[in-house]
Scaffold this motif. Structure first.
Motif, PDB file in Angstrom:
ATOM      1  N   GLN A  31       0.831  -1.205   0.000  1.00 17.15           N
ATOM      2  CA  GLN A  31       0.000   0.000   0.000  1.00 17.15           C
ATOM      3  C   GLN A  31       0.866   1.256   0.000  1.00 17.15           C
ATOM      4  OE1 GLN A  31      -2.803   0.288   3.259  1.00 17.15           O
ATOM      5  NE2 GLN A  31      -3.283   2.430   2.807  1.00 17.15           N
ATOM      6  N   PHE A  32       1.950   1.230   0.768  1.00 17.55           N
ATOM      7  CA  PHE A  32       2.869   2.360   0.838  1.00 17.55           C
ATOM      8  C   PHE A  32       3.372   2.732  -0.556  1.00 17.55           C
ATOM      9  CE2 PHE A  32       7.066   4.245   1.419  1.00 17.55           C
ATOM     10  CZ  PHE A  32       6.896   5.115   2.485  1.00 17.55           C
ATOM     11  N   PHE A  33       3.864   1.743  -1.285  1.00 20.92           N
ATOM     12  CA  PHE A  33       4.432   2.015  -2.605  1.00 20.92           C
ATOM     13  C   PHE A  33       3.354   2.444  -3.594  1.00 20.92           C
ATOM     14  CE2 PHE A  33       6.432   0.455  -6.672  1.00 20.92           C
ATOM     15  CZ  PHE A  33       7.417   1.424  -6.722  1.00 20.92           C
ATOM     16  N   ASN A  34       2.184   1.840  -3.511  1.00 22.67           N
ATOM     17  CA  ASN A  34       1.089   2.247  -4.381  1.00 22.67           C
ATOM     18  C   ASN A  34       0.690   3.695  -4.116  1.00 22.67           C
ATOM     19  OD1 ASN A  34      -1.246   1.534  -6.285  1.00 22.67           O
ATOM     20  ND2 ASN A  34      -2.340   2.240  -4.466  1.00 22.67           N
ATOM     21  N   ASP A  35       0.603   4.076  -2.841  1.00 19.81           N
ATOM     22  CA  ASP A  35       0.248   5.455  -2.507  1.00 19.81           C
ATOM     23  C   ASP A  35       1.317   6.433  -2.971  1.00 19.81           C
ATOM     24  OD1 ASP A  35      -2.084   4.587  -1.342  1.00 19.81           O
ATOM     25  OD2 ASP A  35      -1.396   4.813   0.730  1.00 19.81           O
ATOM     26  N   ILE A  36       2.592   6.046  -2.826  1.00 16.81           N
ATOM     27  CA  ILE A  36       3.686   6.906  -3.291  1.00 16.81           C
ATOM     28  C   ILE A  36       3.544   7.188  -4.784  1.00 16.81           C
ATOM     29  CG2 ILE A  36       6.179   6.991  -3.730  1.00 16.81           C
ATOM     30  CD1 ILE A  36       5.396   7.476  -0.816  1.00 16.81           C
ATOM     31  N   ASN A  37       3.305   6.156  -5.555  1.00 19.92           N
ATOM     32  CA  ASN A  37       3.207   6.325  -7.001  1.00 19.92           C
ATOM     33  C   ASN A  37       2.014   7.193  -7.383  1.00 19.92           C
ATOM     34  OD1 ASN A  37       5.483   4.796  -7.372  1.00 19.92           O
ATOM     35  ND2 ASN A  37       4.385   2.903  -7.837  1.00 19.92           N
ATOM     36  N   THR A  38       0.925   7.057  -6.665  1.00 23.46           N
ATOM     37  CA  THR A  38      -0.243   7.904  -6.922  1.00 23.46           C
ATOM     38  C   THR A  38       0.085   9.364  -6.645  1.00 23.46           C
ATOM     39  OG1 THR A  38      -1.683   6.060  -6.279  1.00 23.46           O
ATOM     40  CG2 THR A  38      -2.680   8.246  -6.378  1.00 23.46           C
ATOM     41  N   ILE A  39       0.801   9.629  -5.557  1.00 20.94           N
ATOM     42  CA  ILE A  39       1.197  10.998  -5.223  1.00 20.94           C
ATOM     43  C   ILE A  39       2.136  11.562  -6.284  1.00 20.94           C
ATOM     44  CG2 ILE A  39       2.483  12.398  -3.559  1.00 20.94           C
ATOM     45  CD1 ILE A  39       1.427  10.438  -1.382  1.00 20.94           C
ATOM     46  N   VAL A  40       3.108  10.752  -6.719  1.00 20.48           N
ATOM     47  CA  VAL A  40       4.049  11.207  -7.754  1.00 20.48           C
ATOM     48  C   VAL A  40       3.298  11.606  -9.016  1.00 20.48           C
ATOM     49  CG1 VAL A  40       5.907  10.477  -9.299  1.00 20.48           C
ATOM     50  CG2 VAL A  40       6.013   9.888  -6.877  1.00 20.48           C
ATOM     51  N   LEU A  41       2.373  10.774  -9.459  1.00 17.40           N
ATOM     52  CA  LEU A  41       1.621  11.077 -10.681  1.00 17.40           C
ATOM     53  C   LEU A  41       0.783  12.341 -10.524  1.00 17.40           C
ATOM     54  CD1 LEU A  41       0.481   7.464 -11.651  1.00 17.40           C
ATOM     55  CD2 LEU A  41       2.210   8.849 -12.813  1.00 17.40           C
ATOM     56  N   ASN A  42       0.152  12.503  -9.374  1.00 19.64           N
ATOM     57  CA  ASN A  42      -0.678  13.697  -9.168  1.00 19.64           C
ATOM     58  C   ASN A  42       0.163  14.959  -9.074  1.00 19.64           C
ATOM     59  OD1 ASN A  42      -3.651  13.172  -8.995  1.00 19.64           O
ATOM     60  ND2 ASN A  42      -2.980  11.623  -7.518  1.00 19.64           N
ATOM     61  N   LEU A  43       1.319  14.890  -8.415  1.00 24.64           N
ATOM     62  CA  LEU A  43       2.200  16.058  -8.372  1.00 24.64           C
ATOM     63  C   LEU A  43       2.749  16.380  -9.760  1.00 24.64           C
ATOM     64  CD1 LEU A  43       4.204  15.438  -5.057  1.00 24.64           C
ATOM     65  CD2 LEU A  43       2.555  17.272  -5.488  1.00 24.64           C
ATOM     66  N   HIS A  44       3.126  15.355 -10.499  1.00 26.87           N
ATOM     67  CA  HIS A  44       3.594  15.561 -11.869  1.00 26.87           C
ATOM     68  C   HIS A  44       2.503  16.223 -12.713  1.00 26.87           C
ATOM     69  CE1 HIS A  44       5.696  14.730 -15.644  1.00 26.87           C
ATOM     70  NE2 HIS A  44       4.545  14.279 -16.119  1.00 26.87           N
TER      71      HIS A  44
END
Length: 447
Positions: free
Chosen positions: A74-87
């Motif tokens: 879940q941690f890694f999935n949430d990180i990737n979601t945040i990266v995409l949204n910030l990008h």
């Protein structure tokens, strides 16, 4: 000591002290050559231990039903979601994403997400007052801030005269309201963004550079002087974190209870880097109390206490230390201040080892960590320099001291120096890259 730094790498309009020949010298001193970022470590942990807990926090409350539990998957999935949204918001390498948060999983998320984006990431203390917060915002010039509703007013007032600050995200508890003009942090966790990107291609294209300085660590350290230390993956987790994790023996079966804020030098080392590098579970106390520290040690089967020694001492000398089951606790690891010898001896008498990380230097580089299980050495000495470091003791003329002779400590290691402070860098370092650890005098041991 002469001051003649003239060659700077630039990050935007700002320079750093890092030079590539530092890599050669550090390798000769046993330093590592690594190619990972925090994001790479999170991915590795998610693949190896997808269902194991990465973090437990008490942001919603210390009762067991209120603790948030996040697995590595879940941690890694949430990180990737945040990266995409910030990008998607236009955040790119060199932009500034600032957090002002209490101990919570969102603070951990922000560190790892920004490591992938290459956005400059300062994490400032929640102990700052209004004037201090606004001064720091003016100095750091963020593009995005992430904070709590209680601090959002100051960020909003700052934005009125600084439109460069595009968005203010707030991390809330249940029933908290969202201040007008801000956005909920949950917007950055919106999974709808994944339909917009080919993730397999995106992650390959978004490469990270371990030499690029992006992490801005605010720390008073042992000196007590506030400063903004500028770090890359090389100078912070590689050279600073890796030896600490190894010497403190952090591993995937550890649960680390973090004492003190995780948004400073000591807190980041033990409260975020230790979990990523050691694959250990971090457990956060958002609000400290002696009873909560001891209760959570029992209920979560904590194996190691990590962080600020003053809080550990309060817990260990309280009635609750004897009232709860401490049998899972195997080690206490601390930095930022000394621990009284009698307290360290008390831990050892109970079968609990100690590890001291000594000497956060003027620009945020650790000097020594103990790699020993000798009670006598752990209580009475400050350890050995990290791999890739050169720590020397010199007399008033700058000559190296002989064994048993007292003098001033100088430290060398790959460094970027202070953020946006070229003049301070020139004042702090010699031509050869040594800086004085001027708050202490030590002697070389006979061995």
């Amino acid at each position: 000591m002469s001051k003649n730094w003239v060659e700077f790498w630039t990050v935007g309009e700002y320079g750093t002290l890092f030079k590539r020949d530092q890599l050669d010298k550090s390798k000769q001193l046993g330093g590592p050559t690594l190619e990972w970022s925090y994001w790479d470590l999170a991915r590795e942990n998610a693949l190896a231990y997808p269902n194991r807990e990465a973090v437990v926090d008490t942001f919603f409350g210390t009762d067991s039903e209120n603790r948030r539990r996040i697995t590595w998957s879940q941690f890694f999935n949430d990180i990737n979601t945040i990266v995409l949204n910030l990008h998607d918001l236009g955040i790119k390498k060199g932009d500034v994403v600032l957090t002002q948060l209490n101990n919570c999983v969102e603070l951990y998320y922000a560190l790892v997400a920004n490591s992938k984006l290459g956005s400059l990431y300062p994490y400032i203390q929640t102990a700052l007052g209004e004037a201090e917060t606004k001064d720091v915002l003016k100095f750091l010039e963020p593009d995005i801030t992430i904070t709590h509703p209680s601090f959002a007013k100051w960020h909003l007032e700052y934005r009125q005269s600084h439109p460069k600050l595009r968005d203010i995200f707030v991390v809330t508890k249940p029933n908290d309201s969202i201040p007008e003009g801000t956005r909920p942090f949950s917007d950055l966790l919106n999974p709808a963004i994944k339909a917009k990107y080919n993730e397999a291609l995106f992650w390959d294209l978004l490469k990270t550079d371990p030499l690029f300085p992006w992490e801005i660590v605010p720390t008073g350290g042992t000196t007590g002087i506030p400063k903004m230390c500028f770090h890359s993956a090389l100078t912070w987790p590689h050279y600073h974190g890796q030896p600490i994790v190894s010497r403190c023996e952090f591993g995937p079966y550890d649960k680390l209870l973090v004492f003190g804020p995780i948004n400073g030098g000591t807190g980041t080392t033990f409260g975020r880097i230790a979990g990523l590098l050691g694959k250990a579970c971090e457990v956060y106390l958002t609000v400290f109390s002696e009873e909560d520290a001891c209760m959570i040690t029992q209920e979560e089967h904590i194996t190691k206490w990590v962080g600020i020694p003053a809080l550990m001492i309060r817990a260990a000398t309280s009635e609750f230390f004897e009232g709860y089951d401490m049998s899972s606790l195997r080690m206490v690891c601390y930095a930022g201040a000394p621990m009284p010898k009698e307290i360290a001896a008390m831990f050892w008498a109970r079968g609990i080892k100690t590890r001291v990380v000594y000497g956060t230097s003027l620009s945020g580089g650790c000097v020594t960590t103990l790699p020993t299980d000798s009670k006598e050495e752990c209580i009475n000495t400050q350890g050995k320099p990290h791999e890739g470091y050169d720590v020397v003791i010199v007399d008033a003329e700058g000559n190296r001291c002989s064994i048993g002779e007292a003098g001033e400590v100088l430290i060398w290691r790959p460094t970027n120096g202070y953020y946006k402070s070229i003049e301070l860098n020139r004042e702090a370092y010699s031509d050869e890259g040594y800086e004085p650890v001027s708050y202490t005098h030590l002697t070389l041991p006979t061995n």
